[in-house]
Design a protein around this motif. Structure first.
Motif, short mmCIF file in Angstrom:
data_model
loop_
_atom_site.label_atom_id
_atom_site.label_comp_id
_atom_site.label_asym_id
_atom_site.label_seq_id
_atom_site.Cartn_x
_atom_site.Cartn_y
_atom_site.Cartn_z
N ILE A 100 0.84 -1.20 0.00
CA ILE A 100 0.00 0.00 0.00
C ILE A 100 0.87 1.24 0.00
CG2 ILE A 100 -1.63 1.35 1.38
CD1 ILE A 100 -2.82 -1.41 2.26
N ALA A 101 1.92 1.26 0.82
CA ALA A 101 2.82 2.42 0.89
C ALA A 101 3.48 2.68 -0.45
CB ALA A 101 3.87 2.20 1.97
N ILE A 102 3.96 1.64 -1.11
CA ILE A 102 4.59 1.80 -2.42
C ILE A 102 3.59 2.36 -3.43
CG2 ILE A 102 5.56 0.53 -4.39
CD1 ILE A 102 6.99 -1.23 -2.27
N GLY A 103 2.39 1.83 -3.43
CA GLY A 103 1.36 2.32 -4.34
C GLY A 103 1.05 3.79 -4.11
N LEU A 104 0.95 4.19 -2.84
CA LEU A 104 0.68 5.59 -2.52
C LEU A 104 1.83 6.48 -2.95
CD1 LEU A 104 -0.96 5.27 1.00
CD2 LEU A 104 -2.07 5.99 -1.12
N LEU A 105 3.07 6.04 -2.70
CA LEU A 105 4.22 6.84 -3.09
C LEU A 105 4.30 7.00 -4.60
CD1 LEU A 105 6.93 5.47 -0.63
CD2 LEU A 105 5.90 7.75 -0.64
N GLU A 106 4.05 5.93 -5.34
CA GLU A 106 4.06 6.01 -6.80
C GLU A 106 2.97 6.94 -7.30
OE1 GLU A 106 3.80 1.94 -8.05
OE2 GLU A 106 5.96 1.62 -7.81
N ALA A 126 4.04 10.51 -6.46
CA ALA A 126 5.12 10.96 -7.33
C ALA A 126 4.61 11.33 -8.72
CB ALA A 126 6.20 9.88 -7.44
N GLN A 127 3.52 10.71 -9.15
CA GLN A 127 2.99 11.00 -10.47
C GLN A 127 1.94 12.10 -10.45
OE1 GLN A 127 1.59 7.25 -11.95
NE2 GLN A 127 3.63 6.37 -12.01
N SER A 128 1.62 12.59 -9.26
CA SER A 128 0.59 13.63 -9.17
C SER A 128 1.11 14.92 -9.80
CB SER A 128 0.16 13.87 -7.73
OG SER A 128 1.17 14.57 -7.04
N GLU A 129 0.20 15.73 -10.28
CA GLU A 129 0.55 16.97 -10.96
C GLU A 129 1.31 17.93 -10.06
OE1 GLU A 129 -1.85 20.31 -13.40
OE2 GLU A 129 -2.44 18.24 -13.70
#
Length: 141
Positions: A52-58, A61-64
């Motif tokens: 879950i943490a990795i998914g949130l970080l990714e 990181a891709q957020s505008e």
């Protein structure tokens, strides 16, 4: 900035599960304390929390909000001899190739104002060679 370890995340998730279920497991039985779960179940919670943490970080990181734009100020590694002793210099983004790759004009504390092209994002500039083609946001150096 210190980030929680996967074990700390798993313990927090397990505690949150307990709060949501009145400390009952999926069978309705009382939940054991973390230390009494056993290796296999602890590892499952750790893997789940880490995923879950990795998914949130990714996703973050891709957020505008984190995409550089022309004119943004970033930091780049610099040869201290060309930068009045400092190993990091600010730079102005001149071209954005992607969310992680940019061109910049370095604002060195010296005579030169070098261009750097195709710099790739790095979380921080610790232990990075002065000529490395990387950049980071202010606060990440």
């Amino acid at each position: 900035m210190t980030h929680p370890s996967p074990v700390e995340l798993a313990k927090a998730a397990y505690a949150a599960y307990g709060e949501a279920t009145e400390n009952r497991n999926y069978q309705g039985l009382p939940m054991p304390d973390w230390d009494n779960l056993g290796d296999r179940v602890q590892k499952a919670w750790i893997a789940t929390a880490g995923s879950i943490a990795i998914g949130l970080l990714e996703s973050f990181a891709q957020s505008e909000a984190l995409v550089p734009d022309v004119g943004d100020l970033v930091l780049v590694p610099m040869d201290p001899e060309a930068n009045n002793g400092a190993s990091v210099a600010p730079a102005v983004v001149t071209r954005v190739w992607s969310a992680t790759t940019i061109n910049v004009r370095v604002l060195a504390d010296g005579e030169s104002t070098p261009w750097r092209t195709s710099l790739v994002y790095a979380d921080d500039l610790n232990d990075v060679a002065s000529a490395a083609a990387v950049w980071t946001w202010p606060g990440g150096a």
